[in-house]
Motif scaffolding. Structure first.
Motif, mmCIF file in Angstrom:
data_model
loop_
_atom_site.group_PDB
_atom_site.id
_atom_site.type_symbol
_atom_site.label_atom_id
_atom_site.label_comp_id
_atom_site.label_asym_id
_atom_site.label_seq_id
_atom_site.Cartn_x
_atom_site.Cartn_y
_atom_site.Cartn_z
ATOM 1 N N SER A 34 -8.927 8.754 -3.208
ATOM 2 C CA SER A 34 -8.516 10.154 -3.144
ATOM 3 C C SER A 34 -9.334 10.818 -2.054
ATOM 4 O O SER A 34 -10.571 10.693 -2.023
ATOM 5 N N ALA A 35 -8.667 11.515 -1.127
ATOM 6 C CA ALA A 35 -9.352 12.139 0.003
ATOM 7 C C ALA A 35 -8.815 13.545 0.229
ATOM 8 O O ALA A 35 -7.664 13.854 -0.107
ATOM 9 N N GLN A 36 -9.641 14.416 0.810
ATOM 10 C CA GLN A 36 -9.244 15.762 1.207
ATOM 11 C C GLN A 36 -9.117 15.803 2.729
ATOM 12 O O GLN A 36 -10.081 15.541 3.453
ATOM 13 N N LEU A 37 -7.895 16.071 3.213
ATOM 14 C CA LEU A 37 -7.653 16.126 4.653
ATOM 15 C C LEU A 37 -7.375 17.568 5.064
ATOM 16 O O LEU A 37 -6.463 18.213 4.538
ATOM 17 N N THR A 38 -8.180 18.077 5.994
ATOM 18 C CA THR A 38 -7.950 19.412 6.546
ATOM 19 C C THR A 38 -6.964 19.308 7.699
ATOM 20 O O THR A 38 -7.222 18.596 8.686
ATOM 21 N N LYS A 48 -6.386 22.413 3.221
ATOM 22 C CA LYS A 48 -6.677 21.041 2.830
ATOM 23 C C LYS A 48 -5.553 20.494 1.963
ATOM 24 O O LYS A 48 -5.001 21.213 1.131
ATOM 25 N N VAL A 49 -5.235 19.219 2.155
ATOM 26 C CA VAL A 49 -4.242 18.538 1.334
ATOM 27 C C VAL A 49 -4.908 17.327 0.692
ATOM 28 O O VAL A 49 -5.680 16.603 1.339
ATOM 29 N N THR A 50 -4.642 17.123 -0.600
ATOM 30 C CA THR A 50 -5.193 15.967 -1.308
ATOM 31 C C THR A 50 -4.306 14.749 -1.050
ATOM 32 O O THR A 50 -3.090 14.794 -1.264
ATOM 33 N N VAL A 51 -4.918 13.671 -0.579
ATOM 34 C CA VAL A 51 -4.197 12.421 -0.286
ATOM 35 C C VAL A 51 -4.724 11.343 -1.229
ATOM 36 O O VAL A 51 -5.930 11.074 -1.261
ATOM 37 N N THR A 52 -3.840 10.740 -2.016
ATOM 38 C CA THR A 52 -4.226 9.647 -2.902
ATOM 39 C C THR A 52 -3.502 8.378 -2.476
ATOM 40 O O THR A 52 -2.377 8.424 -1.974
ATOM 41 N N GLY A 53 -4.168 7.231 -2.663
ATOM 42 C CA GLY A 53 -3.590 5.951 -2.260
ATOM 43 C C GLY A 53 -3.780 4.888 -3.313
ATOM 44 O O GLY A 53 -4.656 4.996 -4.181
ATOM 45 N N ALA A 54 -2.961 3.848 -3.242
ATOM 46 C CA ALA A 54 -3.035 2.737 -4.193
ATOM 47 C C ALA A 54 -2.712 1.423 -3.491
ATOM 48 O O ALA A 54 -2.058 1.402 -2.444
ATOM 49 N N ASP A 55 -3.197 0.321 -4.078
ATOM 50 C CA ASP A 55 -2.933 -1.050 -3.602
ATOM 51 C C ASP A 55 -3.578 -1.351 -2.251
ATOM 52 O O ASP A 55 -3.091 -2.208 -1.501
ATOM 53 N N PHE A 56 -4.660 -0.645 -1.924
ATOM 54 C CA PHE A 56 -5.443 -0.985 -0.738
ATOM 55 C C PHE A 56 -6.467 -2.063 -1.110
ATOM 56 O O PHE A 56 -6.683 -2.358 -2.298
ATOM 57 N N THR A 57 -7.091 -2.656 -0.113
ATOM 58 C CA THR A 57 -8.112 -3.664 -0.370
ATOM 59 C C THR A 57 -9.304 -3.009 -1.076
ATOM 60 O O THR A 57 -9.812 -1.991 -0.595
ATOM 61 N N PRO A 58 -9.739 -3.541 -2.204
ATOM 62 C CA PRO A 58 -10.865 -2.941 -2.919
ATOM 63 C C PRO A 58 -12.092 -2.766 -2.024
ATOM 64 O O PRO A 58 -12.450 -3.661 -1.248
ATOM 65 N N LEU A 59 -12.691 -1.568 -2.102
ATOM 66 C CA LEU A 59 -13.922 -1.206 -1.391
ATOM 67 C C LEU A 59 -13.768 -1.149 0.126
ATOM 68 O O LEU A 59 -14.756 -1.087 0.856
ATOM 69 N N ALA A 60 -12.520 -1.151 0.608
ATOM 70 C CA ALA A 60 -12.299 -1.070 2.053
ATOM 71 C C ALA A 60 -12.541 0.355 2.546
ATOM 72 O O ALA A 60 -12.360 1.334 1.813
ATOM 73 N N ARG A 64 0.833 -1.186 0.000
ATOM 74 C CA ARG A 64 0.000 0.000 0.000
ATOM 75 C C ARG A 64 0.884 1.259 0.000
ATOM 76 O O ARG A 64 1.948 1.276 0.621
ATOM 77 N N SER A 65 0.414 2.313 -0.659
ATOM 78 C CA SER A 65 1.197 3.543 -0.740
ATOM 79 C C SER A 65 0.264 4.746 -0.805
ATOM 80 O O SER A 65 -0.900 4.628 -1.221
ATOM 81 N N ILE A 66 0.777 5.912 -0.363
ATOM 82 C CA ILE A 66 0.015 7.156 -0.462
ATOM 83 C C ILE A 66 0.918 8.263 -0.987
ATOM 84 O O ILE A 66 2.151 8.204 -0.865
ATOM 85 N N GLN A 67 0.297 9.279 -1.570
ATOM 86 C CA GLN A 67 0.983 10.481 -2.022
ATOM 87 C C GLN A 67 0.159 11.701 -1.630
ATOM 88 O O GLN A 67 -1.077 11.637 -1.571
ATOM 89 N N LEU A 68 0.866 12.824 -1.383
ATOM 90 C CA LEU A 68 0.207 14.068 -1.020
ATOM 91 C C LEU A 68 0.252 15.029 -2.200
ATOM 92 O O LEU A 68 1.252 15.105 -2.923
ATOM 93 N N GLY A 69 -0.834 15.808 -2.354
ATOM 94 C CA GLY A 69 -0.865 16.803 -3.424
ATOM 95 C C GLY A 69 0.101 17.933 -3.180
ATOM 96 O O GLY A 69 0.587 18.566 -4.125
ATOM 97 N N THR A 70 0.415 18.232 -1.920
ATOM 98 C CA THR A 70 1.382 19.255 -1.556
ATOM 99 C C THR A 70 2.060 18.833 -0.267
ATOM 100 O O THR A 70 1.487 18.084 0.535
ATOM 101 N N ALA A 71 3.292 19.295 -0.063
ATOM 102 C CA ALA A 71 4.067 18.867 1.108
ATOM 103 C C ALA A 71 3.920 19.818 2.277
ATOM 104 O O ALA A 71 4.475 19.557 3.347
ATOM 105 N N SER A 72 3.181 20.920 2.107
ATOM 106 C CA SER A 72 3.047 21.872 3.210
ATOM 107 C C SER A 72 1.796 22.714 3.020
ATOM 108 O O SER A 72 1.192 22.741 1.935
#
Length: 450
Positions: free
Chosen positions: A260-264, A220-232, A206-214
């Motif tokens: 893809s999620a928006q984290l405040t 709000k920062v955009t967080v995207t992820g891959a290789d998680f369990t489908p529909l989890a 599993r991995s995640i990436q941020l839309g911005t580092a600061s």
């Protein structure tokens, strides 16, 4: 027990090699065998079973083939293995189908048994077994004593695996070297043992990436992820070192395991962002932390000057010293360990955040002119060193099977501040079965850094 006709050849045979001529126990030379008893071995237990066998004495004995009944039992050292584990099998013939046909007593330690165990159910095939050259003296016209043979096999599939007694051979070393093979008349013999295999836990990719580092407090920062369990259900949260902050969001993974999620982010102590399945952090089902800096925008007091600079975050990367690893050769008739050393892998963690890293590997089957050698037969003993001055300290993975499921070569833990340079490697060993067809075999070991 029926006596043998008295001929010069037969008398010479009895005097020199009595052990190698066999007769069915419990009856005459050509007496029919008792009916085989069938049974089903329960998981977790071994069961003694009877099965009809046909034994063929050496031609020099002048004795025709013997149709008798063998009683045998299969035991294992691990009844609940994982895929890739090696299981030791012991095949005990508690009552051979034959005995000493002559009045001549036979000396001790002249019999060497070999044989096979039949696998069924989730994994098909056979296991070669062999016993020591050891037996008590055998009185004239007495039944042959019990004997045990051992061998190993590597689990390649999950599920219930049955083990049944197979053919066996009695090799005698008394004046001459002779063999008496005994084959199961109606194979396979009844099941004597059942084991249940499970999958190896796979490497977490599993991995995640941020839309911005600061960002500033409340951004709000955009967080995207891959290789998680489908529909989890995924939790995205801020981190301050190893502790979570109050910054939190939830999202559901797609059918392909992405999100893809928006984290405040409001907590100024937040230094990273993590994502994990469920409502609580789990190393096996989480990713991150990815570095994130909350920019303090507190107004400067009067008559003050705020000085600032920036430390540019780098990347997590790896390089390796080579891509071809020669292993030692093994003999066709013996098999055994083909060994070698992986080329050194250099890991550079220049991200400067709280996230650790993990370097895992998985291997394909080894293919060659005779077919394949299962990937589960490759094991390694990892090692890892840390360059002086690095904030993190790496740890070598556990020694054991690599296989297609994968295993950890090295890792560094999450911390308030991580980073550094590391060198990982491993001694590798491929367990080659005896009588594997000669030729060159190769497999591909893939390393993944997360």
């Amino acid at each position: 027990m029926a006596s043998l006709p008295s001929t010069p050849l037969r008398r010479r045979w009895a005097a020199l090699l009595g052990v190698s001529a066999l007769v069915a126990t419990g009856g005459g030379l050509l007496a029919p065998s008792a009916a085989a008893q069938t049974g089903t071995a329960q998981t977790g237990t071994a069961q003694e079973v009877d099965y009809p066998t046909r034994c063929v004495p050496p031609p020099i004995s002048g004795i025709p083939p013997i149709n008798g009944t063998t009683t045998g039992e299969i035991t294992v050292d691990n009844a609940t293995p994982r895929v890739g584990d090696k299981v030791t099998v012991t095949y005990t013939v508690t009552k051979p189908a034959a005995g000493n046909p002559v009045d001549l007593a036979l000396p001790a330690d002249i019999m060497t048994p070999t044989g096979s165990v039949t696998l069924g159910g989730a994994q098909q095939g056979g296991v070669t077994v062999a016993g020591p050259k050891k037996n008590p003296p055998v009185p004239g016209k007495a039944p042959f004593p019990p004997f045990s043979m051992t061998g190993t096999f590597t689990v390649t599939a999950p599920g219930s695996i049955t083990l049944s007694p197979g053919d066996y051979n009695i090799h005698t070393s008394y004046i001459m070297e002779l063999d008496t093979p005994c084959t199961v008349t109606n194979p396979p013999a009844p099941v004597s043992r059942t084991i249940v295999a499970t999958e190896q836990p796979g490497a977490n990719e599993r991995s995640i990436q941020l839309g911005t580092a600061s960002g500033g407090p409340g951004d709000k920062v955009t967080v995207t992820g891959a290789d998680f369990t489908p529909l989890a259900d995924i939790t995205v949260a801020g981190r301050a070192g190893s502790a979570e902050t109050a910054d939190r969001a939830t999202v559901k993974a797609s059918a392909t395991g992405t999100f893809s999620a928006q984290l405040t982010v409001t907590d100024k102590a937040t230094t990273g962002v993590v994502a994990y399945e469920g409502t609580a952090w789990n190393d096996d089902k989480g990713a991150g932390p990815a570095a994130y800096t909350v920019v303090d925008d507190t107004p400067v007091p009067a008559n003050s000057q705020k000085l600032s600079t920036a430390i540019a975050a780098g990347t997590l990367s790896m390089t390796q010293a080579g891509d071809t690893v020669p292993l030692t050769s093994v003999d066709f008739g013996k098999g055994g360990a083909a060994t070698g050393d992986l080329h050194a892998v250099t890991v550079k963690d220049f991200r400067g955040g709280p996230a650790g890293w993990s370097l895992t590997g998985k291997v394909t089957d080894f293919t060659g002119p005779g077919g394949k050698i299962d990937a589960g037969r490759l094991s390694w003993t990892p090692a890892c060193t840390t360059k002086a001055g690095s904030p993190s300290t790496c740890a070598a993975g556990s020694a054991g099977v690599v296989g297609t499921a994968g295993a950890t070569l090295a890792s560094a833990p999450d911390a308030a501040l991580t980073g550094g340079e590391f060198t990982a490697g491993a001694k590798v060993s491929l367990d080659v079965p005896a009588f594997t067809a000669p030729g060159a075999y190769s497999g591909v070991l893939t390393l993944t850094l997360t």
